[in-house]
Design an enzyme around this catalytic site. Structure first.
Site, PDB file in Angstrom:
ATOM      1  N   ILE A 170      45.425  47.088  51.687  1.00 38.10           N
ATOM      2  CA  ILE A 170      45.861  48.454  51.957  1.00 38.10           C
ATOM      3  C   ILE A 170      45.622  48.835  53.416  1.00 38.10           C
ATOM      4  CG2 ILE A 170      45.394  50.880  51.417  1.00 38.10           C
ATOM      5  CD1 ILE A 170      44.839  49.968  48.516  1.00 38.10           C
ATOM      6  N   ASP A 176      31.058  44.915  61.453  1.00 38.69           N
ATOM      7  CA  ASP A 176      30.353  45.084  60.188  1.00 38.69           C
ATOM      8  C   ASP A 176      29.982  46.554  60.080  1.00 38.69           C
ATOM      9  OD1 ASP A 176      28.621  45.180  58.038  1.00 38.69           O
ATOM     10  OD2 ASP A 176      27.514  43.378  58.594  1.00 38.69           O
ATOM     11  N   TYR A 216      29.059  50.754  40.768  1.00 36.40           N
ATOM     12  CA  TYR A 216      30.252  50.846  41.621  1.00 36.40           C
ATOM     13  C   TYR A 216      30.788  52.270  41.641  1.00 36.40           C
ATOM     14  CZ  TYR A 216      35.100  50.265  43.166  1.00 36.40           C
ATOM     15  OH  TYR A 216      36.312  50.394  43.832  1.00 36.40           O
TER      16      TYR A 216
END
Length: 274
Positions: free
Chosen positions: A17, A69, A163
């Protein structure tokens, strides 16, 4: 609505995406920072920051590939400064980088939860904070995070609560920052797909490409993100948006164009949507 000349900083933009959002903005002539960890080719996953940079340039945009990162706040601040030095500012931050593991509390390695929290929730705060000085200077600043509506039905916590917590954290930060940054004229929103999207993350998490028969292409998320990021005057802010809903608001009615497999079965609704 155009993003011509605007500078977008997109995390996790080396594939999926994030890559599609970059290419859609590039067609307007936008400046795109491809910020991701993928600087070297992966044996199973196509795309690096450099291959996407080439695609962005070919599509008509300007590219700055940065290996990053998002867990490292010092590196994030340096990347934002480098972006502003290269392009003259930052107009939009897209928090697209993500980590997923659909496992419940009983069997999840705590280190995996740390990874999801750091890349999902914490990175939204870190990246938004680092981008803020530059977004304040933009005539039309935006922060867009790829996170879902806050659906508190217990089923979304029962099998993969860790999650869910990290993704909902992104959405709660979105609501908070929309009000917090109101005085700076910055729009802050979240975006989530109605259906599963045909990306490598879905392929590997759900067990193969067969699920693509029930998926839409990532272009629908790119078009929805474009509609949000090109809006002006905080006309869209503080919203946890669904891709086809915001596109419908913009007058789109044909969603079959986004189906990955025109001969596939019924589209599969994404997580957190009833």
């Amino acid at each position: 609505m155009s993003l011509q000349g605007k500078t977008l900083f997109i995390t996790g933009a080396s594939r999926g995406i994030g890559r599609e959002i970059a290419l859609r903005a590039a067609r307007d002539g936008a400046n795109i920072v491809i910020a991701a960890k993928s600087a070297e080719p992966h044996p199973k996953l196509a795309g690096t920051i450099f291959t996407v940079a080439e695609e962005v340039e070919a599509a008509g945009g300007k590219a700055l590939p940065l290996q990053l990162d998002v867990r490292d706040e010092n590196a994030v601040r340096e990347a934002m400064a480098r972006t502003a030095g290269h392009f003259g500012g930052i107009d939009a931050l897209v928090n697209n980088a993500g980590a997923i593991k659909l496992v419940g509390v009983e069997h999840l390695d705590p280190k995996r939860f740390d990874l999801m929290f750091q890349i999902n929730t914490r990175a939204v705060m870190v990246c938004s904070q680092a981008a803020l000085p530059y977004l304040k200077q933009s005539a039309n600043g935006h922060i867009l995070s790829l996170s879902p509506p806050l659906n508190l039905a217990s089923k979304w916590f029962a099998s993969h609560g860790p999650y869910t917590v990290t993704k909902y954290g992104m959405s709660m930060l979105t609501l908070g920052m929309s009000d917090e940054f109101r005085k700076y004229g910055i729009s802050v929103n979240a975006l989530w797909p109605r259906t599963i999207i045909a990306t490598a993350a879905i392929e590997f998490e759900l067990g193969g490409r067969d699920v693509f028969k029930y998926a839409r292409k990532p272009e629908i998320m790119a078009d929805a993100a474009h509609a949000i990021l090109s809006s002006t005057g905080r006309s869209i802010t503080g919203r946890l948006l669904i891709d086809d809903e915001i596109l419908a608001e913009q007058g789109v009615s044909d969603f079959e164009q986004y189906r990955y497999d025109p001969a596939g079965g019924p589209l599969s609704t994404d997580l957190f949507l009833d």
